[in-house]
Each structure stands twice: as C-alpha cells, then as structure tokens.
Enzyme design. Structure first.
Site, PDB file in Angstrom:
ATOM      1  N   LYS A   1       0.833  -1.174  -0.029  1.00 39.29           N
ATOM      2  CA  LYS A   1       0.006   0.078   0.017  1.00 39.29           C
ATOM      3  C   LYS A   1       0.892   1.440  -0.002  1.00 39.29           C
ATOM      4  O   LYS A   1       0.509   2.428  -0.478  1.00 39.29           O
ATOM      5  CB  LYS A   1      -0.939  -0.088   1.318  1.00 39.29           C
ATOM      6  CG  LYS A   1      -2.104  -1.141   1.120  1.00 39.29           C
ATOM      7  CD  LYS A   1      -2.924  -0.822  -0.029  1.00 39.29           C
ATOM      8  CE  LYS A   1      -4.220  -1.667   0.009  1.00 39.29           C
ATOM      9  NZ  LYS A   1      -4.984  -1.383  -1.187  1.00 39.29           N
TER      10      LYS A   1
ATOM     11  N   GLU B   1      -9.727   5.842   2.977  1.00 42.62           N
ATOM     12  CA  GLU B   1     -10.230   4.680   3.697  1.00 42.62           C
ATOM     13  C   GLU B   1      -9.512   3.310   3.751  1.00 42.62           C
ATOM     14  O   GLU B   1      -8.299   3.194   3.302  1.00 42.62           O
ATOM     15  CB  GLU B   1     -11.400   4.423   2.637  1.00 42.62           C
ATOM     16  CG  GLU B   1     -10.896   3.420   1.576  1.00 42.62           C
ATOM     17  CD  GLU B   1     -10.029   3.964   0.524  1.00 42.62           C
ATOM     18  OE1 GLU B   1      -9.944   5.187   0.528  1.00 42.62           O
ATOM     19  OE2 GLU B   1      -9.328   3.047  -0.248  1.00 42.62           O
TER      20      GLU B   1
ATOM     21  N   SER C   1       1.701  -9.587  -0.674  1.00 45.54           N
ATOM     22  CA  SER C   1       1.270  -8.383  -0.660  1.00 45.54           C
ATOM     23  C   SER C   1       1.526  -7.532   0.584  1.00 45.54           C
ATOM     24  O   SER C   1       1.942  -6.521   0.904  1.00 45.54           O
ATOM     25  CB  SER C   1      -0.186  -8.109  -1.129  1.00 45.54           C
ATOM     26  OG  SER C   1      -0.942  -8.767  -0.231  1.00 45.54           O
TER      27      SER C   1
END
Lengths: 389, 274
Positions: A89, A111, A378
């Site tokens: 991210k 969010e 991830s």
C-alpha cells in the site's frame, strides 16, 4: 496497452459515477497527474522515496521449502511485505502524497479495510506534514486493532464508521462524503484500483512497480518469464500492480484469488468477480456483489482487506476478455496457508496474501514441475497475529 | 418540449411556467419511499400535496447513498429492511399520481436504475406518472443512453450543479438538464443546516448560461432559509428537514398530518399563493 481511454474506461468498465461536486476535483487530479508523470522532477522524487523510504526494490525470493512442499512448480515470492509499513500500500500512498503536495493540499483522507492503506497514508502524512483522517469500519477497527494503534501513533485521526456493514465499503462511503464537503483543501488518497477515473489508472501506475521489478528479477534469476502470476484480489491493487506489466506477455497466466469466506455457495464471501455481475459502485462500472435490485450485498472475509463487494474496473476488463482468471479461496484454506508459510518459510503473511498461497496449495495438481509461479506476498501478517488462531 | 408517447405537457414544466412575465416559484419536497412503509408514504404524499408542495421527490432507497447525510441514509436503510424496491415504487407512483396536483419525480442512485434497465426504467416512469428523474451519482457524460430513453417518453432528467462547478460544467449541465437544474447550496451531502453560504453569486453565475429553472437544495431546513433561497432561485428543495419530522412522528397516528403541517408552514413563508 493504452487503457483506460480518455473517459476512464477499460473496455466497458470504469468511468466516473459520482456527485457533480467532485467532478472538478477529479478533473484537476487527472490534469495534474498527467503532468506529474511526465515531469522528470516528480519521477526523480518518486524514485528517491521508493528506494530510500519504502526500501525498494523488494526481493523476489525463491521459496525452496514451499516449493518442496507443493512438489511441482518453482515458487517465488514477491516480498511486498518487506516494504516500509509492511505492505504494498505504501507504493501508492507515497505517489499520491507527492501529488497532494504538488497540488498544494494541506489535508489528506483515506479509507481503509485491513488498515494497511490507512497506515501507509498515516505514514506519508507524518513524513510530509499533512493533516490526515482515515475512515475505517467499526468492525475492522476491532479486528485490526494493531493498525488502528499505529495510525494514531503516527498522528492520524481514525474515524470509526458505524453505518451499513461497518467494513471497507462503508469506510469508502464516508470518505466520499467527507471529500464532497472538503474538496477545496483535501486530497483523497484512494487506496485501491477502484473508484472513479483517474484513480484506477493512477493507483495502478503507482503499484506497477511491483510487476516492473518482478519481470526484471525473474529474467535475471531464471532467464525467462514466469508461467503464472498469482495474487489476492479485494479491490485489486496488489494484483494489478503485479499483473499490469505482463499484460502483453500472453504466455504468462494470471490468477486473481478472491476471498471465498465460508464458501462461494454461502452468503458469506467477498468473491466479487467469481459471483457478482457488473454495476456501479463507488464511482465506477465494474463487477460487484449485488442483489437483483442492485442493492449492494454484505460481504464476509477473514481478511479485512478483501472484505469488499466491489473490484477495480481493470480486473473486470481482464476477466471479460479472459486475460486473467479469478478464483476463490475460503477462510480456512487461507488460514492453513497462513500457518504453513509461517512454519516452513519463517514468513508470516497477511491473511489477504494467504489467499494467494492457499490457491496454490489447493490446486497443486494444476501446476507442473519446471513451471515457475510468482506469488505476490502483498503484506506481512503481524497485524493478524493473535486474532484468528 | 416532450416528445414520444406522452403528448400532454410535463407537469414540471407547468409548475415552472411563466406567469405575467415571472417564473412561478416552487417548493420541492423530498421524502423516502417506504419510510416507514408505503401505506404511510401514500398518506404523507397526499398531505404534502394538500400543504402545497409543488413537486414531490420520491427517494428510491439504496444501500450505499454516498450523497446523503445521516438523516436520509437512515430513512433509506429503514425502508430497505422492509425490502422496498424500484418496481414497487413505480407501481405505487401510478396509484398516487392521479390523486395529486403536485409533479412527481424519483430520486435514486444509478445502480438501482441500471439494474432495472435504463429503457425499461424510462418507459415505466412515463407509464406510471413520473415527471422527472434525479440521479445524484450520474453526471451528463455518463448519461447518453438514459437521456435518449427518457427524452423519447417525455420524462425529464434533472442534473446537478455545485458551488465547485466552473463555466464549462455549468454550460454542459444547463444544456443536458431538463425540467430544472438542481443546484446544491453547499459542497457537501444532504442534511438540514442552520445557515447556508451566500449563494447569490453562484445562482447569478448559472443564470448567465441558461434560462432553465434553477432549484436550490441541500441544507434548507426552515421557512427563513427557504424565503432567502427563493429570492434568487426558482425552486427550493427540502428533504432532510421533512424526514426529521417523519422520524419524530414515525409511529404516531397523525404522522401524515404532522408532516403536512410542517410543509404548510414552509409554504406560508413563500409569500405566494398556489
């Protein structure tokens, strides 16, 4: 591939479906991003932070014991879990924060589901001196308490969302509602490849670093491209990040793994591409989980970051054109994978990423020896320790 | 203006018609369909009509209403728990429309309409007495197919403008919007507010590009704000303030009367006979 088109469409998917109030802001963002990605100074800055702040490039690690366990293909792990803040991210958060600075915005919002995007945003907000509010479903605040704590530590205000299903989709609704009212001074750091144009394109571009590095690394390590790319899909940012660079490498098969929850035959899953149909949610026309009247369905996954009824339009396009295939892995299959990888590789994967590993374990017979599989790891699983066992 | 199967004039046009050189001012009232149930909605509509609401905007409840504040959100979730759906609302419209003199519009999020089918929706609107449709998450650029279908059957499609809209947006929306233009008073979501920013310049800016009727909405909560709005705009939309009255009287026998009398108070503030 030059998609999306000017209107933000990947084939028939994408577009801009949102209140008129936000149209000028999205247009401004589109123009500014268009300039930034051609600006050597911006690219240099982005490169600097990628290397020295995020810690890229991340390794492409040959998982020997996992390979032996599966007993067929050679399995490589793309170690996004080693990126600063513990997941992919941050790739996007850094890019968009630099854009926010460029646009003179003083406040950012985001969010978050699992809290990884929230932590990444809180991190860049701290780094660049931006005021930051993160919207997070009440249920997610509880199940990802560690990340709530991290965000607060970083100086971010975490706003628990109690409307609807109290998860990621509701956090998105609230973030949009905030943005409509604050668009003059606020930049919305959108966390995934969904939402209205230009977000699906922009987030993909910032995440494409994953695939760019992977392609180079595998060529160095193996002298050829992989046979399979496998990644989990919630909104779809880590998977698009891995897949995109390989789009034209037609021999490379792509598999997106969705959250099968308690089973795709039940009502408790988040397998949007496997079980949904196209509609409009959160600004784009894409696959979504909905009832016959178009009401968005509640979702379930053990992994908060996959617990979402929508998916990015580029994935819908990949599915519709057959470029990628999408399958679901259940909570318990993902949990098994979580434990297995931890025990045999000494890597605690995020529950989200565990779905991708779970797919390989479940479908061992599909792969042949000599084949090369790249799994996108991830994120790391520290955030999940202690709640799921 | 309207073409196709509906030969009579659209009631929204009638409401905004020009009388003695001046455009008629309109009070537009939003209520959520099925809140608390359709039987109550029917009584409320008749009470609103009697109280002088010129246009009644019937909300189609949606699971994820991003343009709405808590008041309207909660009313919609309440109605959804009772499994209200668009087909029912359309059928309901055909039942109440012959009994009212107000124009009737639907307001709903795009996915409800998309899943119903755009052409089927437009023709159902025409058949069931819906004069216009308002979709807060649909901008003109994405609306070609719906516009074509609505135009063919004489149903108005009302688009939005915001204080953030620049000249190019105003031009586009003014061209595509029919019936009236829905100008939101503030950058934000629906919800009763006690004060509004100065919107005179904003309305004047829109007027420069169009002579279509302009209605202001979002945050208009009492007769005083309404009067202020109608000094400059042709219509004022009141939603959350009305829903709040409904919520306060939800299980009372005189729910419709109470809602009607609130709107009748607003109407008195308009200084205009019906």
């Amino acid at each position: 591939m030059h998609l999306p088109d000017k209107r933000g469409y990947f084939g028939e998917f994408g577009g801009k479906f949102l209140p008129e109030t936000l149209v000028p802001a999205l247009r401004e963002l589109e123009i500014e991003y268009g300039k930034a990605k051609r600006d050597p100074k911006f690219l240099k800055e982005l490169g600097f932070y990628r290397k020295n702040y995020i810690g890229r490039e991340t390794p492409l690690f040959f998982a020997k014991r996992l390979t032996d366990f599966v007993g067929g293909p050679k399995i490589y792990l793309k170690r996004e879990d080693l990126a600063h803040t513990g997941s992919h991210k941050i790739n996007n958060a850094v890019g968009q924060a630099l854009l926010a600075l460029r646009m003179g915005k003083k406040r950012v919002i985001a969010e978050t589901g699992a809290g990884q995007h929230g932590v990444a945003t809180a991190t860049v907000a701290a780094k660049f001196g931006l005021e930051c509010d993160v919207f997070m479903g009440e249920e997610d605040c509880e199940r990802q308490a560690l990340n709530v704590h991290r965000m607060k530590l970083l100086g971010t205000r975490v706003i628990p969302v109690s409307s609807g299903s109290k998860t990621l989709k509701d956090a998105l609704n609230e973030a949009f509602r905030d943005w409509v009212a604050t668009v003059g001074h606020t930049y919305y750091i959108f966390g995934t490849v969904a939402g209205p144009h230009p977000y699906p394109m922009m987030v993909r571009d910032f995440q494409s670093i994953i695939g760019n590095e992977t392609r180079k690394q595998i060529l160095e390590l193996e002298g050829r491209l992989p046979d399979y790319l496998i990644a989990c899909v919630g909104g779809g940012s880590n998977s698009i990040g891995l897949f995109h660079r390989f789009y034209n490498d037609k021999k490379v098969k792509m598999i997106g793994v969705e959250a099968g929850g308690k089973g795709v035959g039940t009502k408790f899953h988040s397998a949007t591409l496997s079980c949904g149909r196209p509609g409009v949610l959160h600004g784009a026309y894409s696959y979504m989980l909905q009832d016959k009247n178009g009401q968005v369905l509640p979702t379930h996954s053990i992994a908060a970051g996959l617990d979402y009824p929508g998916v990015g339009p580029e994935h819908s396009f990949y599915k519709a054109t057959g470029r990628a295939e999408y399958h679901a892995v259940t909570d318990s299959e993902a949990l098994n994978a979580y434990h297995l990888l931890t025990r045999i590789e000494g890597i605690i994967p995020a529950l989200e990423s565990s779905h991708a590993i779970g797919y390989v374990l479940k479908n061992r017979k599909r792969f042949r020896s000599g084949e090369i599989v790249v799994l996108n790891l991830s994120g790391r699983g520290d955030k999940d320790v202690g709640r799921n066992i | 203006m309207s073409a196709g199967i509906s030969k009579q004039a659209n009631r929204i046009d009638e409401k905004f018609s020009i009388l003695n050189g001046e455009r008629k001012k309109n009070l537009i009232v939003y209520i959520t369909a099925g809140y608390p149930d359709l039987a109550a909605t029917e009584k409320i509509i008749y009470a609103l009509d009697l109280a002088g609401a010129d246009i009644i905007e019937l909300g189609i409840p949606f699971s994820d209403p991003v343009a709405d504040g808590p008041t309207i959100q909660e009313s919609g979730q309440y109605a959804l728990k009772k499994h209200i759906n668009l087909a029912e609302i359309l059928k309901f419209a055909s039942k109440v429309k012959p009994n009212i003199s107000a124009a009737l519009t639907l307001m709903g999020y795009y996915n409800s309409i998309l899943q119903f089918g755009l052409e089927r929706f437009a023709s159902s609107c025409a058949e069931n007495g819906i004069d216009g449709i308002i979709i807060p998450d649909l901008i003109p650029e994405e609306s070609a197919k719906l516009l074509k279908a609505a135009k063919a059957v004489g149903v108005k499609v009302i688009f939005f403008l915001a204080p953030t809209s620049d000249a190019a947006r105003i031009k586009l929306v003014a061209e595509k919007s029919s019936g009236f233009i829905y100008c939101v008073t503030v950058a934000g979501i629906t919800g009763a507010r006690t004060a509004l920013p100065d919107f005179r310049k904003y309305v004047a800016r829109v007027r420069k590009f169009t002579d279509k009727p302009i209605a202001l909405g979002f945050g208009i909560s009492d007769a005083k704000l309404l009067r202020k709005v109608l000094k400059h705009a042709d219509g004022a939309i009141v939603g959350s303030a009305v829903i709040k009255v409904i919520t306060r009287n939800l299980h009372k026998k005189d729910l419709a009367e109470k809602t009607g009398s609130f709107v009748s108070q607003l109407r008195k503030g308009m200084n205009r006979p019906r």
